[in-house]
Write a protein that holds these residues in place. Structure first.
Motif, PDB file in Angstrom:
ATOM      1  N   UNK B 208     -58.578  -8.958  67.689  1.00  0.00           N
ATOM      2  CA  UNK B 208     -58.764  -8.643  66.430  1.00  0.00           C
ATOM      3  C   UNK B 208     -59.997  -8.753  65.614  1.00  0.00           C
ATOM      4  N   UNK B 209     -60.759 -10.095  66.243  1.00  0.00           N
ATOM      5  CA  UNK B 209     -62.226 -10.279  65.813  1.00  0.00           C
ATOM      6  C   UNK B 209     -62.952  -9.348  65.952  1.00  0.00           C
ATOM      7  N   UNK B 210     -63.079  -8.841  67.461  1.00  0.00           N
ATOM      8  CA  UNK B 210     -63.845  -7.959  68.097  1.00  0.00           C
ATOM      9  C   UNK B 210     -63.609  -6.353  67.536  1.00  0.00           C
ATOM     10  N   UNK B 211     -62.434  -6.050  67.319  1.00  0.00           N
ATOM     11  CA  UNK B 211     -62.168  -4.719  66.772  1.00  0.00           C
ATOM     12  C   UNK B 211     -62.338  -4.547  65.404  1.00  0.00           C
ATOM     13  N   UNK B 212     -61.888  -5.570  64.445  1.00  0.00           N
ATOM     14  CA  UNK B 212     -62.127  -5.346  63.285  1.00  0.00           C
ATOM     15  C   UNK B 212     -63.510  -5.773  62.634  1.00  0.00           C
ATOM     16  N   UNK B 213     -64.112  -6.748  63.522  1.00  0.00           N
ATOM     17  CA  UNK B 213     -65.353  -7.218  62.966  1.00  0.00           C
ATOM     18  C   UNK B 213     -66.718  -6.401  63.563  1.00  0.00           C
ATOM     19  N   UNK B 214     -66.508  -5.731  64.789  1.00  0.00           N
ATOM     20  CA  UNK B 214     -67.687  -5.379  65.339  1.00  0.00           C
ATOM     21  C   UNK B 214     -67.411  -3.929  65.871  1.00  0.00           C
ATOM     22  N   UNK B 215     -66.295  -3.456  66.287  1.00  0.00           N
ATOM     23  CA  UNK B 215     -65.872  -2.389  66.811  1.00  0.00           C
ATOM     24  C   UNK B 215     -65.655  -1.122  65.631  1.00  0.00           C
ATOM     25  N   UNK B 216     -64.721  -1.370  64.731  1.00  0.00           N
ATOM     26  CA  UNK B 216     -64.675  -0.828  63.720  1.00  0.00           C
ATOM     27  C   UNK B 216     -64.308   0.529  63.960  1.00  0.00           C
ATOM     28  N   UNK B 217     -65.111   1.508  63.366  1.00  0.00           N
ATOM     29  CA  UNK B 217     -64.863   3.097  63.548  1.00  0.00           C
ATOM     30  C   UNK B 217     -65.077   3.490  64.657  1.00  0.00           C
ATOM     31  N   UNK B 218     -65.736   2.661  65.639  1.00  0.00           N
ATOM     32  CA  UNK B 218     -65.624   3.299  67.051  1.00  0.00           C
ATOM     33  C   UNK B 218     -64.406   3.102  67.759  1.00  0.00           C
ATOM     34  N   UNK B 219     -63.503   2.326  67.563  1.00  0.00           N
ATOM     35  CA  UNK B 219     -62.048   2.282  68.048  1.00  0.00           C
ATOM     36  C   UNK B 219     -61.534   3.732  67.759  1.00  0.00           C
ATOM     37  N   UNK B 220     -61.771   4.042  66.309  1.00  0.00           N
ATOM     38  CA  UNK B 220     -61.053   5.324  66.056  1.00  0.00           C
ATOM     39  C   UNK B 220     -61.697   6.441  66.589  1.00  0.00           C
ATOM     40  N   UNK B 221     -63.160   6.485  66.685  1.00  0.00           N
ATOM     41  CA  UNK B 221     -63.854   7.591  67.080  1.00  0.00           C
ATOM     42  C   UNK B 221     -63.773   7.949  68.792  1.00  0.00           C
ATOM     43  N   UNK B 222     -63.762   6.764  69.376  1.00  0.00           N
ATOM     44  CA  UNK B 222     -63.725   6.630  71.011  1.00  0.00           C
ATOM     45  C   UNK B 222     -62.677   6.197  71.670  1.00  0.00           C
ATOM     46  N   UNK B 223     -61.856   5.471  71.156  1.00  0.00           N
ATOM     47  CA  UNK B 223     -60.795   4.793  71.977  1.00  0.00           C
ATOM     48  C   UNK B 223     -59.486   5.170  71.555  1.00  0.00           C
ATOM     49  N   UNK B 224     -59.318   5.464  70.276  1.00  0.00           N
ATOM     50  CA  UNK B 224     -57.713   5.692  69.872  1.00  0.00           C
ATOM     51  C   UNK B 224     -57.313   7.171  70.249  1.00  0.00           C
ATOM     52  N   UNK B 225     -56.197   7.221  71.196  1.00  0.00           N
ATOM     53  CA  UNK B 225     -55.653   8.641  71.326  1.00  0.00           C
ATOM     54  C   UNK B 225     -55.180   9.186  70.126  1.00  0.00           C
ATOM     55  N   UNK B 226     -54.247   8.571  69.460  1.00  0.00           N
ATOM     56  CA  UNK B 226     -53.669   8.943  68.541  1.00  0.00           C
ATOM     57  C   UNK B 226     -54.538   9.768  67.435  1.00  0.00           C
ATOM     58  N   UNK B 227     -55.741   9.244  67.439  1.00  0.00           N
ATOM     59  CA  UNK B 227     -56.669  10.078  66.478  1.00  0.00           C
ATOM     60  C   UNK B 227     -56.766  11.349  66.829  1.00  0.00           C
TER      61      UNK B 227
END
Lengths: 308, 479
Positions: B208-227
């Protein structure tokens, strides 16, 4: 024991693994080299008239993760087996883990079994926890032959009828489970005589239990002398040698003249395998109490809970 | 025969430059935004998080209302007790979730991403903390550029502490779904968590801390398959967040009093607020881009600007591609939104939901599993009757002790010879050995082989006949 036929294979596997990792690093290096891009942020390459390759760079941390996985692999290969037959500095093995888990499970079970060890079967049969363990042991180890309800079938004794070939005290049951049993009926035709004598003998054996028989049974009594050595003059059997009682209506290997004749003519060897290699003495103690309880339903918790 | 050759034209561009194929990301400082869509996003933050943090604390009949007891293999959901055999319900739930994603995406693009996805929701919460401790966009940029000072240390340290706190609380709540949360709370206060409880609390908290605090839009852009696959569900009648270039261009600044038409300008004053509020740092005026998570922050902020300029709202708005090209009204676009694709998704979802609910309501309060004895298929007992032995697993899916009667049917005069009534404790699964007998004359008539029978297990007690379960099996008559 080595997994490889020849030590060279171990070196081969290790070399392939390390070369694979090296190839990953080389690939990463090549892919991360700077490349010339056109002003429109494409590689300038054009296919099929208008297909261009745009530069959408991956984030740098993604490449760092790749490098970290390679470093992780190297650390893993140092700590755990992976490079051919190298054991790794942790000395881990699947057999070792299995044994450690077994050891742990036994350590957890030990105090429970220790509580049962000193208790007689009569006390254990009243203990629901011991009987639940006993039931599981029975289902896993005995039910294949004796049936889930322990009532056996042809050739496999019923354990619930209190009719015992080798004795039904808890001590005897424990002995039977531990050491196994071998019941031997030798072929007796030569000692009895021809088909007529065998027919008379079979009718006599039927009469012993009050089963339907024809009048020739009376001529069979002298023939029974050949059998009395084991089954006794009265035909009530001898638990010391595992000779069954012929006067009850329990017919382990089949009822009727045909089955009796076949037994007299051919004999039979029936084996209960020893369980001491598979079960610990403490387990056998609980299992014996469970089996004893099957034929003493009023003594156990099963009497109240409705288990058939 | 000549092979077709694809000509690769080398870069012969005066402006050609050498770049790395990996880019270091620019930090994004999303500006605070207020408006209709921001309100909805916060409403969903509250709704989802009240449910997530609150549910494990609810009690039901003296136990935790929602508890997934993996070790005992029982899922307690309010009045329901689910067994591993009920896994189909989870499957249906996931199918429904996927269906909802299809439906919402076909109607209005990445609604899920912009409003309900945990990544968005937690980023929103973490941004709220950041904004309160470090200030809005400009202040944060200034603080990051400033040298370290006591003030900076205090603000940054406070933010990290709050983030870690939220992360830990999230991890703790997550684990609370799988182990009783009140016990867990007592253990956590005594710093005496079990190894796995501690691991999952820290793991989920760190994620939670890493994704919401640091990764943020990077999760959506590079990691999320649904996107990525949601883009494949768009069509020209999907409502997406769109900038209206016909109305906005040519963009440019102008005095508030000036008439844009007189200056030859469009409605876009090029204030770049739409870029400043964007959580993924894109410029919506460049059209639909894969980075756009559909959060509508640019709509909110642009509407505010339009209000200030006394221009009509909706320079950036939800519009379909067809609608934008054909200058359709909202009504015209919405009529096209209800197209066959959407109706089919909706009908499918409705059908599955009805079936799902009906199946849950009508489900039997217990289950039965029949296992034949395989070592011995059949045996002869007294007076020549044929006997087969089975093990029945009776699974009580209620939270009261129950009694069941085991019956058998399917062959003439077939009967249960062992005790027919069995007691099973609350939510307990119990194995019982069952003997079934068949008279010899019936067996002779039927002949050797396996004959179909059915076990009828009926729940006893209560008024009238209780619920019953029928399980098929076979009865073997030996040769």
């Amino acid at each position: 024991m080595s997994d490889f036929l020849h030590g060279g294979w171990s070196i081969y596997i290790g070399a392939v693994t390390l070369l694979g990792l090296l190839a990953c690093l080389v690939l990463l290096f090549i892919a991360s080299r700077r490349q010339v891009m056109a002003a429109d942020n494409s590689t300038g390459h054009v296919w099929d008239e208008d297909l261009r390759e745009l530069n959408n760079p991956l984030p740098r941390w993604w490449m760092v993760l790749f490098v970290l996985t390679v470093l992780f692999s190297l650390a893993y290969l140092v700590l755990y087996p992976g490079l051919g037959s190298a054991r790794g500095s942790f000395g881990w093995s699947s057999v070792g883990q299995y044994e450690a888990e077994q050891h742990e499970a036994q350590a957890q079970m030990a105090p429970i079994y220790a509580g049962f060890a000193g208790q007689p079967a009569e006390a254990l049969a009243r203990n629901p926890q011991a009987m639940a363990i006993g039931e599981r042991l029975f289902i896993n180890n005995c039910a294949t032959c004796h049936g889930s309800d322990a009532r056996g079938s042809k050739g496999f004794p019923n354990l619930t009828d209190n009719d015992w070939l080798h004795g039904g005290t808890p001590e005897k049951i424990e002995e039977t489970i531990t050491e196994g049993r071998q019941g031997t009926m030798p072929p007796m035709a030569a000692a009895v005589g021809g088909p007529v004598e065998i027919h008379e003998l079979a009718q006599y054996v039927l009469s012993l239990s009050g089963s339907p028989h024809d009048p020739t049974a009376q001529f069979g009594k002298p023939r029974f002398l050949a059998c009395a050595g084991c089954h006794g003059m009265d035909g009530k059997g001898n638990q010391a040698v595992g000779a069954p009682n012929l006067t009850d209506k329990v017919w382990l290997h089949g009822w009727g003249e045909e089955a009796i004749t076949a037994m007299v003519v051919n004999g039979k060897v029936n084996v209960m395998p020893a369980q001491k290699e598979r079960l610990a003495p403490a387990q056998i103690h609980v299992l014996a109490a469970y089996v004893w309880g099957l034929s003493h339903p009023s003594a156990g918790p099963a009497a109240q809970s409705g288990t058939p | 025969m000549t092979r077709p050759v694809i000509p690769i034209v080398p870069v012969a561009d005066a402006a050609a430059r050498t770049v790395s194929l990996y880019a270091s990301e620019q930090k994004i400082y999303p500006r605070a935004v207020h408006g209709r869509f921001a309100f909805w996003r916060w409403a969903l933050v509250w709704a989802t998080q009240l449910v997530f943090y609150g549910l494990p604390w609810l009690e039901w009949n003296g136990r935790q209302a929602l508890l997934f007891d993996l070790e005992a293999r029982r899922f307690y959901i309010f009045g329901l007790v689910l067994y591993p055999q009920d896994f189909i319900y989870l499957t249906v739930l996931l199918v429904l979730s996927a269906g909802a994603l299809f439906l919402f995406t076909a109607v209005a693009g990445r609604l899920w991403c912009g409003f309900a996805c945990p990544q968005t929701v937690y980023t929103e919460i973490f941004l709220w903390v950041e904004r309160h401790l470090e200030g809005d966009r400009a202040a944060r940029m200034k603080l990051d550029a400033a040298p370290w000072s006591a003030n900076k240390l205090l603000r940054k340290g406070g933010k990290q502490a709050a983030w870690i706190g939220i992360g830990l609380w999230t991890g703790f709540s997550f684990v609370g779904y799988f182990t009783p949360i009140r016990t867990l709370a007592a253990e956590a206060l005594a710093l005496n968590l079990g190894a796995w409880e501690g691991f999952w609390t820290l793991f989920y908290g760190f994620a939670t801390y890493g994704n919401a605090g640091w990764m943020r839009e990077q999760v959506c852009k590079y990691m999320c398959p649904y996107a990525r696959f949601q883009s494949a569900m768009f069509d020209r009648d999907t409502l997406v967040i769109s900038y209206d270039p016909q109305r906005g261009e040519p963009r440019g600044s102008r005095p508030r009093s000036a008439d844009p038409k007189a200056l030859g300008k469009g409605d876009c004053i090029d204030c770049t607020l739409c870029v400043q509020v964007c959580p993924t740092g894109i410029d919506i005026r460049r059209g639909l881009q894969y980075e756009c998570i559909g959060c509508a922050a640019c709509i909110d902020v642009c509407n505010g600007v339009m209000d200030k300029m006394d221009y009509p709202r909706g320079l950036i708005r939800y519009a379909t591609q067809n609608g934008m090209d054909g200058r359709w009204t909202q009504g015209q676009m919405w009529r096209r939104v209800l197209r066959p694709r959407v109706l089919i998704y909706g009908a499918g979802m409705l059908a599955i939901s009805v079936a799902f609910t009906a199946s849950l309501v009508l489900r039997s309060p217990f289950k039965v599993d029949v296992v034949r004895d395989r070592g011995t298929l059949a045996r002869l007992v007294d007076d020549g009757r044929i006997e087969n032995v089975y093990r029945l697993q009776l699974m009580n899916a209620s939270e009261a002790p129950q009694r069941y009667r085991i019956g058998v049917s399917g062959l003439p005069q077939v009967a249960v010879a062992s005790t027919a009534e069995v007691a099973v404790g609350p939510a307990e699964a119990r194995w019982v050995a069952v003997r079934v007998q068949l008279p010899p004359q019936v067996a002779r008539t039927l002949g050797a082989g396996a004959h179909a029978i059915g076990f009828e297990v009926q729940q006893l007690g209560g008024d009238g006949p209780g619920p019953a379960v029928l399980e098929k099996s076979t009865f073997v008559v030996p040769r």
